[in-house]
Design a protein around this motif. Structure first.
Motif, short mmCIF file in Angstrom:
data_model
loop_
_atom_site.label_atom_id
_atom_site.label_comp_id
_atom_site.label_asym_id
_atom_site.label_seq_id
_atom_site.Cartn_x
_atom_site.Cartn_y
_atom_site.Cartn_z
N UNK A 15 0.84 -1.19 0.00
CA UNK A 15 0.00 0.00 0.00
C UNK A 15 0.88 1.24 0.00
N UNK A 16 0.40 2.25 -0.72
CA UNK A 16 1.13 3.51 -0.82
C UNK A 16 0.60 4.47 0.22
N UNK A 17 1.51 5.21 0.85
CA UNK A 17 1.10 6.19 1.85
C UNK A 17 1.48 7.57 1.35
N UNK A 18 0.50 8.44 1.21
CA UNK A 18 0.74 9.84 0.86
C UNK A 18 0.39 10.69 2.07
N UNK A 19 0.63 11.96 1.93
CA UNK A 19 0.28 12.86 3.03
C UNK A 19 -1.22 12.80 3.29
N UNK A 20 -1.60 12.84 4.56
CA UNK A 20 -3.02 12.84 4.89
C UNK A 20 -3.68 11.48 4.82
N UNK A 21 -2.89 10.43 4.81
CA UNK A 21 -3.41 9.07 4.80
C UNK A 21 -4.16 8.80 6.11
N UNK A 22 -5.20 8.00 6.04
CA UNK A 22 -5.94 7.67 7.26
C UNK A 22 -5.06 6.83 8.18
N UNK A 23 -5.25 6.97 9.51
CA UNK A 23 -4.43 6.20 10.44
C UNK A 23 -4.55 4.69 10.23
N UNK A 24 -3.41 4.04 10.12
CA UNK A 24 -3.39 2.60 9.87
C UNK A 24 -2.29 1.98 10.70
N UNK A 25 -2.49 0.76 11.11
CA UNK A 25 -1.43 -0.02 11.71
C UNK A 25 -1.36 -1.32 10.92
N UNK A 26 -0.21 -1.64 10.36
CA UNK A 26 -0.15 -2.80 9.50
C UNK A 26 1.11 -3.59 9.74
N UNK A 27 0.99 -4.90 9.62
CA UNK A 27 2.17 -5.76 9.72
C UNK A 27 2.82 -5.82 8.35
N UNK A 28 4.16 -5.81 8.35
CA UNK A 28 4.91 -5.82 7.09
C UNK A 28 5.44 -7.21 6.85
N UNK A 29 5.38 -7.64 5.59
CA UNK A 29 6.02 -8.91 5.25
C UNK A 29 7.43 -8.58 4.76
N UNK A 30 8.33 -9.56 4.77
CA UNK A 30 9.67 -9.29 4.25
C UNK A 30 9.54 -8.88 2.79
N UNK A 31 10.08 -7.75 2.44
CA UNK A 31 9.92 -7.26 1.08
C UNK A 31 10.59 -5.92 0.91
N UNK A 32 10.22 -5.25 -0.17
CA UNK A 32 10.90 -4.02 -0.51
C UNK A 32 9.99 -2.81 -0.29
N UNK A 33 10.56 -1.81 0.34
CA UNK A 33 9.84 -0.58 0.58
C UNK A 33 10.41 0.47 -0.37
N UNK A 34 9.54 1.21 -1.06
CA UNK A 34 10.04 2.21 -2.00
C UNK A 34 9.66 3.61 -1.55
N UNK A 35 10.60 4.51 -1.67
CA UNK A 35 10.39 5.89 -1.28
C UNK A 35 10.37 6.75 -2.54
N UNK A 36 9.34 7.59 -2.67
CA UNK A 36 9.21 8.48 -3.83
C UNK A 36 9.40 9.92 -3.37
#
Lengths: 294, 86
Positions: free
Chosen positions: B31-52
Motif C-alpha cells: 500500500x502507498x502512503x501519501x500525506x493525509x493518509x488515514x491512520x493505519x497499523x499494519x504488519x509488514x512482510x519481508x519485502x521491498x519498501x520504495x520511497x518516492x
C-alpha cells in the motif's frame, strides 16, 4: 626493614600496574561513549513499540484465547529469572550488584513457595548462581565471542525463551539487568518479561484519538506478531544498557585503581628515600668515627 | 505535499525525512502512503519498501525483514527488524 633493592622492585611493579589500569580506563572511556551511543540509538524503536503495544493492549480484552505471551499460562508456579551480566570482570561491583538483585528476587520467590529457574546471559553471574542455587540453571547463553551486542543476539535469546515458554518450561519470566543511569551510577533492575507487563496509557485521550485507526490484519494478529518482538527488544535493551553500564563501572574502577597505585608509589618512594638516607648517614658515621680512631 | 517518513530499526533511526510517497509491503498487499493518509497499523512482510520524492521519482529502495508500519497524523513510522538500503 625491606632492603633498598626490594623497595625499588616494588615501586617498578606498582608503576607498571598503574600503567595498565590507566590504559584500561582510557579504553573503557572510549568504549563507554560508543556503548551509550548504541543505547541511545536503540531508544526510539523501543519507545514506539511500547506505545503501540499499549494502545493495542487497551483494545484487546484478555481472555482465554488471547496470546499466552500477554495473558500468561494461567499458572504462577515456575519462575524463570534471566540474569544478564557482563562477559568480563574488572568493573568494580557491577556484576555483583546484578547477581545480588537476582538473589533477592529468587529468595523472595522461593519464600513464596515458587519454583525458580535461572537463564544466564553473560558469563559473570555463572559461578555465583551455580554455587548458591545448584542445579537450577536451565541454560547458559554464551556471548563471549560477541564484541558488541547486536539485535540478532537478542533475537536468538528471545526465540529460545519463547520456545521454552511454549514448551511449558516456565510460567513467569523476569529479566534482571543493570540500568545505565550515568557512568557512575548503574541500578540493577527487575523487569517482568513474560507475560508482557504493558503500561496502560496515562491519559484517556490517547486511546480515543487512535480509535479511528485501521488495523491490517486485525488487532489480535498484530499483537501476536508484536509480543515476541517485544521480548527480543527488551532483551536487546538489557544488553545495551548492561554494556554501557559495564564500561562506566569499569572506567570508574580503573580510575580508582590508578589513583590507589599513585598513592602506593608515593608511599613507597618516601620509604625508599628514607632508607637510602639512613644508609648514607650510617656510612658517614662509620667513616668519621673510623677517622677519629686513628 | 510532504509526508514525514521515519524508518526505525532496533539498532538505530535509519531515516527521518519528508517524502512524497512511500510504498509499504504489507502482509495483505502493498500500500502507498501519501500525506493525509488515514491512520493505519499494519504488519509488514519481508519485502521491498520504495520511497518516492515525487510522483515519478524513486529515491530509495529499502529491503525490510518484516516489521510493522504505523500511519498517524505525524506521518508514517516503519518499525523494522532490519533494513538494507539498496
Amino acid at each position: 626493614m625491606p632492603s633498598l633493592k626490594s623497595l625499588k622492585v616494588r615501586i617498578t611493579s606498582v608503576k607498571s600496574t598503574q600503567k595498565i589500569t590507566r590504559a584500561m580506563k582510557t579504553v573503557a572511556a572510549a568504549k563507554l561513549r560508543r556503548a551509550t551511543d548504541a543505547a541511545v540509538a536503540g531508544r526510539p524503536y523501543a519507545e514506539r513499540l511500547e506505545a503501540v503495544m499499549a494502545s493495542l493492549a487497551s483494545k484487546v480484552t484478555v481472555g482465554p484465547n488471547s496470546p499466552k505471551l500477554l495473558a500468561g499460562t494461567g499458572k504462577d508456579d515456575v519462575h524463570l529469572i534471566v540474569v544478564a551480566t557482563s562477559e568480563r570482570g574488572l568493573a568494580g561491583g557491577f556484576n555483583t550488584n546484578i547477581v545480588r538483585a537476582a538473589k533477592v528476587k529468587a529468595d523472595e520467590l522461593i519464600a513464596q513457595g515458587k519454583k525458580v529457574r535461572f537463564y544466564l546471559v553473560g558469563r559473570k553471574g555463572r559461578a555465583f548462581i551455580r554455587r548458591t542455587y545448584p542445579g537450577m540453571i536451565v541454560h547458559d547463553h554464551d556471548m563471549s565471542h560477541v564484541k558488541n551486542a547486536a539485535f540478532a543476539n537478542a533475537l536468538d535469546v528471545g526465540r529460545d525463551l519463547i520456545a521454552r515458554f511454549e514448551a511449558g518450561e516456565f510460567d513467569v519470566c523476569h529479566l534482571i539487568f543493570s540500568k545505565f543511569q550515568s557512568a557512575l551510577v548503574q541500578i540493577p533492575q527487575v523487569v517482568q518479561l513474560i507475560p508482557a507487563a504493558i503500561s496502560q496509557p496515562a491519559n484517556d485521550a490517547a486511546p480515543a484519538a487512535s480509535a479511528a485507526v485501521e488495523y491490517e490484519p486485525d488487532e489480535e494478529t498484530i499483537l501476536a506478531e508484536l509480543l515476541p518482538r517485544n521480548v527480543a527488544i527488551q532483551i536487546y535493551r538489557a544488553m545495551l544498557e548492561n554494556q554501557a553500564g559495564f564500561y562506566g563501572a569499569q572506567m570508574n574502577a580503573m580510575d580508582n585503581a590508578t589513583r590507589n597505585a599513585g598513592d602506593m608509589i608515593k608511599r613507597l618512594s618516601i620509604q625508599y628515600n628514607r632508607t637510602r638516607q639512613a644508609a648514607i648517614t650510617t656510612e658517614l658515621v662509620e667513616i668519621i668515627s673510623g677517622a677519629e680512631a686513628l | 505535499m510532504a509526508l514525514h517518513f521515519e524508518l526505525v530499526t532496533p539498532e538505530k533511526l535509519v531515516r527521518s525525512e519528508d517524502v512524497y510517497m512511500v510504498v509499504v509491503p504489507g502482509t495483505e498487499g502493498d500500500f502507498g502512503v501519501l500525506q493525509g493518509h488515514a491512520p493505519v497499523m499494519a504488519v509488514i512482510r519481508p519485502g521491498e519498501l520504495t520511497v518516492y520524492s515525487n510522483a515519478t521519482t524513486v529515491t530509495a529502495r529499502i529491503a525490510l525483514d518484516g516489521g510493522f508500519a504505523e500511519v498517524n497524523e505525524q506521518g508514517l513510522t516503519v518499525l523494522a527488524e532490519s533494513a538494507t538500503i539498496a
